[in-house]
Design an enzyme around this catalytic site. Structure first.
Site, PDB file in Angstrom:
ATOM      1  N   HIS A  32       9.781  11.287  25.533  1.00  0.00           N
ATOM      2  CA  HIS A  32      10.848  10.322  25.846  1.00  0.00           C
ATOM      3  C   HIS A  32      11.579   9.901  24.571  1.00  0.00           C
ATOM      4  CE1 HIS A  32      12.147   6.466  28.067  1.00  0.00           C
ATOM      5  NE2 HIS A  32      12.378   6.152  26.801  1.00  0.00           N
ATOM      6  N   GLU A  33      10.814   9.655  23.495  1.00  0.00           N
ATOM      7  CA  GLU A  33      11.428   9.189  22.239  1.00  0.00           C
ATOM      8  C   GLU A  33      12.234  10.296  21.561  1.00  0.00           C
ATOM      9  OE1 GLU A  33      11.463   6.216  22.110  1.00  0.00           O
ATOM     10  OE2 GLU A  33       9.680   5.666  23.244  1.00  0.00           O
ATOM     11  N   CYS A  65      12.653   2.275  30.147  1.00  0.00           N
ATOM     12  CA  CYS A  65      13.286   2.385  28.836  1.00  0.00           C
ATOM     13  C   CYS A  65      13.853   1.030  28.454  1.00  0.00           C
ATOM     14  CB  CYS A  65      14.408   3.428  28.876  1.00  0.00           C
ATOM     15  SG  CYS A  65      15.205   3.690  27.281  1.00  0.00           S
ATOM     16  N   LEU A  66      13.613   0.622  27.214  1.00  0.00           N
ATOM     17  CA  LEU A  66      14.112  -0.676  26.749  1.00  0.00           C
ATOM     18  C   LEU A  66      15.637  -0.712  26.743  1.00  0.00           C
ATOM     19  CD1 LEU A  66      11.591  -1.209  23.803  1.00  0.00           C
ATOM     20  CD2 LEU A  66      11.606  -2.403  26.005  1.00  0.00           C
ATOM     21  N   GLN A  99      18.033   3.434  19.444  1.00  0.00           N
ATOM     22  CA  GLN A  99      17.975   2.245  20.309  1.00  0.00           C
ATOM     23  C   GLN A  99      18.255   0.954  19.560  1.00  0.00           C
ATOM     24  OE1 GLN A  99      14.000   3.446  22.160  1.00  0.00           O
ATOM     25  NE2 GLN A  99      15.027   2.470  23.877  1.00  0.00           N
ATOM     26  N   HIS A 105      15.527  10.608  22.968  1.00  0.00           N
ATOM     27  CA  HIS A 105      16.481   9.622  22.435  1.00  0.00           C
ATOM     28  C   HIS A 105      17.170  10.152  21.176  1.00  0.00           C
ATOM     29  CE1 HIS A 105      16.230   5.958  24.816  1.00  0.00           C
ATOM     30  NE2 HIS A 105      14.918   5.925  24.761  1.00  0.00           N
ATOM     31  N   GLY A 164       7.121   2.407  22.829  1.00  0.00           N
ATOM     32  CA  GLY A 164       7.811   3.316  21.918  1.00  0.00           C
ATOM     33  C   GLY A 164       9.200   2.795  21.611  1.00  0.00           C
TER      34      GLY A 164
HETATM   35  O1  GNR Z   1       8.134   0.825  26.706  1.00  0.00           O
HETATM   36  C1  GNR Z   1       8.345   1.945  27.189  1.00  0.00           C
HETATM   37  N1  GNR Z   1       7.553   2.388  28.179  1.00  0.00           N
HETATM   38  C2  GNR Z   1       7.573   3.687  28.624  1.00  0.00           C
HETATM   39  C3  GNR Z   1       6.936   3.977  29.819  1.00  0.00           C
HETATM   40  C4  GNR Z   1       6.910   5.260  30.287  1.00  0.00           C
HETATM   41  C5  GNR Z   1       7.515   6.265  29.597  1.00  0.00           C
HETATM   42  C6  GNR Z   1       8.177   6.001  28.425  1.00  0.00           C
HETATM   43  C7  GNR Z   1       8.209   4.725  27.939  1.00  0.00           C
HETATM   44  S1  GNR Z   1       9.004   4.396  26.461  1.00  0.00           S
HETATM   45  C8  GNR Z   1       9.495   2.742  26.726  1.00  0.00           C
HETATM   46  C9  GNR Z   1      10.159   2.170  25.500  1.00  0.00           C
HETATM   47  C10 GNR Z   1      11.431   2.944  25.226  1.00  0.00           C
HETATM   48  O2  GNR Z   1      12.457   2.793  25.816  1.00  0.00           O
HETATM   49  N2  GNR Z   1      11.372   3.869  24.306  1.00  0.00           N
HETATM   50  O3  GNR Z   1      12.438   4.639  24.050  1.00  0.00           O
HETATM   51 NI    NI Z   2      13.591   4.689  25.888  1.00  0.00          NI
END
Ligand code: GNR
Ligand code: NI
Length: 185
Positions: free
Chosen positions: A149-150, A107-108, A64, A153, A59
Site C-alpha cells: 500500500h505504501e 488510508c489516512l 501523504q 503511494h 503506515g
Molecule cells: O493506517 C493504515 N491502515 C491500513 C490498513 C490496511 C491496509 C493499509 C493500511 S495503511 C493505512 C495508513 C495509510 O494510509 N498509509 O498510506
Molecule cells: Ni494510504
C-alpha cells in the site's frame, strides 16, 4: 566527590505534519528517489513516525505529507505489543508470492473509507534503512499488505484504484465536495 551534572532539558524535535487528503494532486505524482540519507532526512523520518502514531495509522508514505520522496514509515505492532517503528528509504518490491490475500484497507488520505483489496500475501522488499544501510526484508501478512500500500503511494497509486470505477468515482465525488466546503470556510 563531584556533584553529578544536572540533566539539561532540551526540546525533543517533534512535529505532527498535515496529512494530505484526496483529491489533492500530490497523491497522484511519482515520488523521487532519495539520494542523501543525512540528519535532515532522519529528522523528517522522525516527523513521519510522529505523524503516523498521532493519526493513528500503521503506515505513512512521504507524499501523504506533501513530500515527493521515496520514503515510508510503518509500525504494524498490535496495541498490546511493543512498538516496532520501521523506516524504508527507496523501497522496492523484489519478489511476490503467488498466494494472494484480501484485507480491508483504509488510508489516512481517504478517511473513514474501507474496501477489500487483494494483494500477494508475502513480498520481498529491498530498501535502505535510516542509516543508509542496504537491507532486504521478507514481509508477510499485515506488513506485506501495508508495505505494498505504501509503495503504491510512492507511485501515485491509491487503494481505491483497485475497486470498481463506480465506487471509486462515488468516493472521489464525496471528497471533492468536502474539499470545496473546507475551502469556503
Ligand atoms: O493506517 C493504515 N491502515 C491500513 C490498513 C490496511 C491496509 C493499509 C493500511 S495503511 C493505512 C495508513 C495509510 O494510509 N498509509 O498510506
Ligand atoms: Ni494510504
Amino acid at each position: 566527590m563531584i556533584d553529578p551534572l544536572p540533566a539539561i532539558p532540551y526540546p525533543v524535535a517533534m512535529a505532527i505534519l498535515d496529512i494530505v487528503k484526496i483529491p489533492d494532486e500530490v497523491l497522484r505524482k511519482v515520488a523521487r528517489p532519495v539520494d542523501q540519507i543525512d540528519k535532515k532526512l532522519r529528522s523528517f523520518l522522525d516527523d513521519m513516525l510522529d505523524t503516523m502514531y498521532d493519526a493513528p495509522g500503521i503506515g505513512l508514505a512521504a507524499p501523504q505529507v506533501g513530500v515527493l520522496l521515496r520514503v515510508v514509515t510503518i509500525d504494524c505492532a498490535g496495541e498490546d505489543e511493543d512498538p516496532t517503528p520501521l523506516c524504508f528509504v527507496n523501497p522496492k518490491i523484489v519478489s511476490v508470492s503467488e498466494e494472494l490475500s484480501v484485507y480491508s484497507e483504509g488510508c489516512l488520505s481517504i478517511p473513514e473509507f474501507y474496501a477489500d483489496v487483494e494483494r500477494p500475501v508475502s513480498c520481498g522488499v529491498k530498501y535502505q534503512d535510516r542509516n543508509g544501510v542496504d537491507r532486504e526484508l521478507l514481509c508477510e501478512g499485515l506488513l506485506a499488505t501495508c508495505i505494498q500500500h505504501e509503495i503504491d503511494h510512492l507511485d501515485g497509486v491509491l487503494f481505491i484504484d483497485y475497486i470498481s470505477r463506480l465506487k471509486r468515482e462515488r468516493i472521489m465525488k464525496k471528497f471533492i465536495k468536502l474539499a470545496k466546503l473546507s475551502d469556503a470556510s
